[in-house]
Scaffold this motif. Structure first.
Motif, PDB file in Angstrom:
ATOM      1  N   SER A 131      -7.412 -23.959-102.912  1.00  0.00           N
ATOM      2  CA  SER A 131      -7.661 -24.831-101.753  1.00  0.00           C
ATOM      3  C   SER A 131      -9.081 -24.751-101.191  1.00  0.00           C
ATOM      4  O   SER A 131      -9.352 -25.291-100.124  1.00  0.00           O
ATOM      5  N   ALA A 132      -9.991 -24.102-101.922  1.00  0.00           N
ATOM      6  CA  ALA A 132     -11.384 -24.014-101.453  1.00  0.00           C
ATOM      7  C   ALA A 132     -12.141 -25.317-101.666  1.00  0.00           C
ATOM      8  O   ALA A 132     -13.227 -25.500-101.117  1.00  0.00           O
ATOM      9  N   GLY A 133     -11.610 -26.217-102.482  1.00  0.00           N
ATOM     10  CA  GLY A 133     -12.273 -27.483-102.733  1.00  0.00           C
ATOM     11  C   GLY A 133     -13.001 -27.553-104.060  1.00  0.00           C
ATOM     12  O   GLY A 133     -13.861 -28.416-104.255  1.00  0.00           O
ATOM     13  N   LYS A 134     -12.650 -26.679-104.987  1.00  0.00           N
ATOM     14  CA  LYS A 134     -13.338 -26.635-106.275  1.00  0.00           C
ATOM     15  C   LYS A 134     -13.152 -27.916-107.088  1.00  0.00           C
ATOM     16  O   LYS A 134     -14.109 -28.431-107.655  1.00  0.00           O
ATOM     17  N   THR A 135     -11.941 -28.423-107.137  1.00  0.00           N
ATOM     18  CA  THR A 135     -11.665 -29.582-107.986  1.00  0.00           C
ATOM     19  C   THR A 135     -12.365 -30.832-107.470  1.00  0.00           C
ATOM     20  O   THR A 135     -12.999 -31.557-108.242  1.00  0.00           O
ATOM     21  N   ILE A 136     -12.281 -31.085-106.183  1.00  0.00           N
ATOM     22  CA  ILE A 136     -12.971 -32.268-105.640  1.00  0.00           C
ATOM     23  C   ILE A 136     -14.484 -32.101-105.768  1.00  0.00           C
ATOM     24  O   ILE A 136     -15.197 -33.056-106.067  1.00  0.00           O
ATOM     25  N   LEU A 137     -14.973 -30.879-105.598  1.00  0.00           N
ATOM     26  CA  LEU A 137     -16.394 -30.613-105.803  1.00  0.00           C
ATOM     27  C   LEU A 137     -16.766 -30.888-107.256  1.00  0.00           C
ATOM     28  O   LEU A 137     -17.796 -31.523-107.531  1.00  0.00           O
ATOM     29  N   ALA A 138     -15.949 -30.443-108.189  1.00  0.00           N
ATOM     30  CA  ALA A 138     -16.216 -30.668-109.616  1.00  0.00           C
ATOM     31  C   ALA A 138     -16.285 -32.165-109.925  1.00  0.00           C
ATOM     32  O   ALA A 138     -17.168 -32.617-110.660  1.00  0.00           O
ATOM     33  N   ARG A 139     -15.377 -32.940-109.356  1.00  0.00           N
ATOM     34  CA  ARG A 139     -15.372 -34.394-109.595  1.00  0.00           C
ATOM     35  C   ARG A 139     -16.635 -35.056-109.018  1.00  0.00           C
ATOM     36  O   ARG A 139     -17.221 -35.935-109.643  1.00  0.00           O
TER      37      ARG A 139
ATOM     38  N   CYS B 249     -22.377 -30.383-101.342  1.00  0.00           N
ATOM     39  CA  CYS B 249     -22.248 -29.199-102.205  1.00  0.00           C
ATOM     40  C   CYS B 249     -22.660 -29.539-103.638  1.00  0.00           C
ATOM     41  O   CYS B 249     -23.366 -28.761-104.286  1.00  0.00           O
ATOM     42  N   ALA B 250     -22.210 -30.705-104.126  1.00  0.00           N
ATOM     43  CA  ALA B 250     -22.590 -31.139-105.477  1.00  0.00           C
ATOM     44  C   ALA B 250     -24.108 -31.278-105.586  1.00  0.00           C
ATOM     45  O   ALA B 250     -24.707 -30.843-106.581  1.00  0.00           O
ATOM     46  N   GLN B 251     -24.724 -31.844-104.572  1.00  0.00           N
ATOM     47  CA  GLN B 251     -26.179 -32.007-104.602  1.00  0.00           C
ATOM     48  C   GLN B 251     -26.888 -30.653-104.592  1.00  0.00           C
ATOM     49  O   GLN B 251     -27.910 -30.487-105.268  1.00  0.00           O
ATOM     50  N   GLN B 252     -26.350 -29.691-103.849  1.00  0.00           N
ATOM     51  CA  GLN B 252     -26.932 -28.348-103.852  1.00  0.00           C
ATOM     52  C   GLN B 252     -26.920 -27.756-105.263  1.00  0.00           C
ATOM     53  O   GLN B 252     -27.896 -27.123-105.699  1.00  0.00           O
ATOM     54  N   ILE B 253     -25.828 -27.955-105.975  1.00  0.00           N
ATOM     55  CA  ILE B 253     -25.718 -27.440-107.331  1.00  0.00           C
ATOM     56  C   ILE B 253     -26.700 -28.154-108.240  1.00  0.00           C
ATOM     57  O   ILE B 253     -27.419 -27.511-109.020  1.00  0.00           O
ATOM     58  N   ILE B 254     -26.767 -29.458-108.161  1.00  0.00           N
ATOM     59  CA  ILE B 254     -27.699 -30.234-108.977  1.00  0.00           C
ATOM     60  C   ILE B 254     -29.140 -29.809-108.708  1.00  0.00           C
ATOM     61  O   ILE B 254     -29.930 -29.603-109.639  1.00  0.00           O
ATOM     62  N   ASP B 255     -29.476 -29.642-107.444  1.00  0.00           N
ATOM     63  CA  ASP B 255     -30.834 -29.213-107.077  1.00  0.00           C
ATOM     64  C   ASP B 255     -31.152 -27.836-107.673  1.00  0.00           C
ATOM     65  O   ASP B 255     -32.292 -27.582-108.071  1.00  0.00           O
TER      66      ASP B 255
ATOM     67  N   LEU C 293     -19.480 -33.513-108.610  1.00  0.00           N
ATOM     68  CA  LEU C 293     -20.567 -33.031-109.470  1.00  0.00           C
ATOM     69  C   LEU C 293     -20.631 -33.865-110.752  1.00  0.00           C
ATOM     70  O   LEU C 293     -21.715 -34.284-111.169  1.00  0.00           O
ATOM     71  N   GLN C 294     -19.476 -34.139-111.339  1.00  0.00           N
ATOM     72  CA  GLN C 294     -19.439 -34.984-112.534  1.00  0.00           C
ATOM     73  C   GLN C 294     -20.063 -36.348-112.271  1.00  0.00           C
ATOM     74  O   GLN C 294     -20.811 -36.866-113.095  1.00  0.00           O
ATOM     75  N   SER C 295     -19.738 -36.929-111.128  1.00  0.00           N
ATOM     76  CA  SER C 295     -20.219 -38.287-110.838  1.00  0.00           C
ATOM     77  C   SER C 295     -21.708 -38.328-110.484  1.00  0.00           C
ATOM     78  O   SER C 295     -22.360 -39.345-110.677  1.00  0.00           O
ATOM     79  N   LYS C 296     -22.246 -37.208-109.992  1.00  0.00           N
ATOM     80  CA  LYS C 296     -23.643 -37.184-109.559  1.00  0.00           C
ATOM     81  C   LYS C 296     -24.619 -36.707-110.640  1.00  0.00           C
ATOM     82  O   LYS C 296     -25.809 -36.986-110.554  1.00  0.00           O
ATOM     83  N   CYS C 297     -24.114 -35.972-111.624  1.00  0.00           N
ATOM     84  CA  CYS C 297     -25.000 -35.429-112.666  1.00  0.00           C
ATOM     85  C   CYS C 297     -25.527 -36.549-113.557  1.00  0.00           C
ATOM     86  O   CYS C 297     -24.800 -37.489-113.885  1.00  0.00           O
TER      87      CYS C 297
END
Length: 162
Positions: free
Chosen positions: A13-21, A153-159, A23-27
């Motif tokens: 429930s930390a939000g990993k799956t929605i974050l992963a999705r 969060c996804a943008q932080q990872i991409i950066d 991240l997939q869409s932004k990469c």
């Protein structure tokens, strides 16, 4: 050509799956999603996750991700370490790849709210993982899904990957 691997580690429930999705869409490159939930979905109905019938499920995930990365696929891994063993197995299998391990954080009170709202997790699961999931793990990046949206969060990872 070897693929890149991004591991998202955090409690249920930390939000990993929605974050992963997100991240997939932004990469700019294509990333496959390999999740613990997808592996448990392969098991026969009514056999509980964590069952002794599947003692090496997380090692199987690590080896599967390795096979994907060896064949040139980029992979996002949605996982719960729950102890040093899973962390060691995963990092051992993936040490030859461009590996980024991301800590996905969220306060316990929020995790418990999310868990109840989801309705598809055992109540108390996040709390049972909360103290152990990050113990002894060396992270490349930390994101907080309570303070930041999945997009942020996804943008932080991409950066951090550039």
């Amino acid at each position: 050509m070897k693929g890149n691997v991004v591991v998202l580690n955090g409690t249920s429930s930390a939000g990993k799956t929605i974050l992963a999705r997100h991240l997939q869409s932004k990469c700019s490159e294509v990333y496959l999603l390999c999740s613990l939930d997808a592996f448990w979905d392969m098991t026969p109905y009514r056999i509980p996750a964590g069952s002794i019938n599947f003692p090496n499920m997380k090692l199987a995930i690590a080896k599967s991700v390795r096979a994907l990365a060896e064949t040139g696929h980029n992979v996002i891994v949605d996982l719960v370490f729950c102890g040093q063993k899973t962390y060691r197995e995963l990092t051992h299998e993936l040490e030859q790849f461009n590996l980024k391990i991301v800590k996905v954080e969220c306060p316990l009170e929020e995790l418990e709210k999310r868990e109840l709202a989801r309705g598809n997790r055992r109540v108390g699961l996040a709390k049972s993982q909360y103290e152990s999931v990050h113990c002894g793990v060396l992270y490349d990046l930390e994101v907080n899904t309570f303070l930041n949206s999945p997009e942020q969060c996804a943008q932080q990872i991409i950066d951090s990957m550039s």
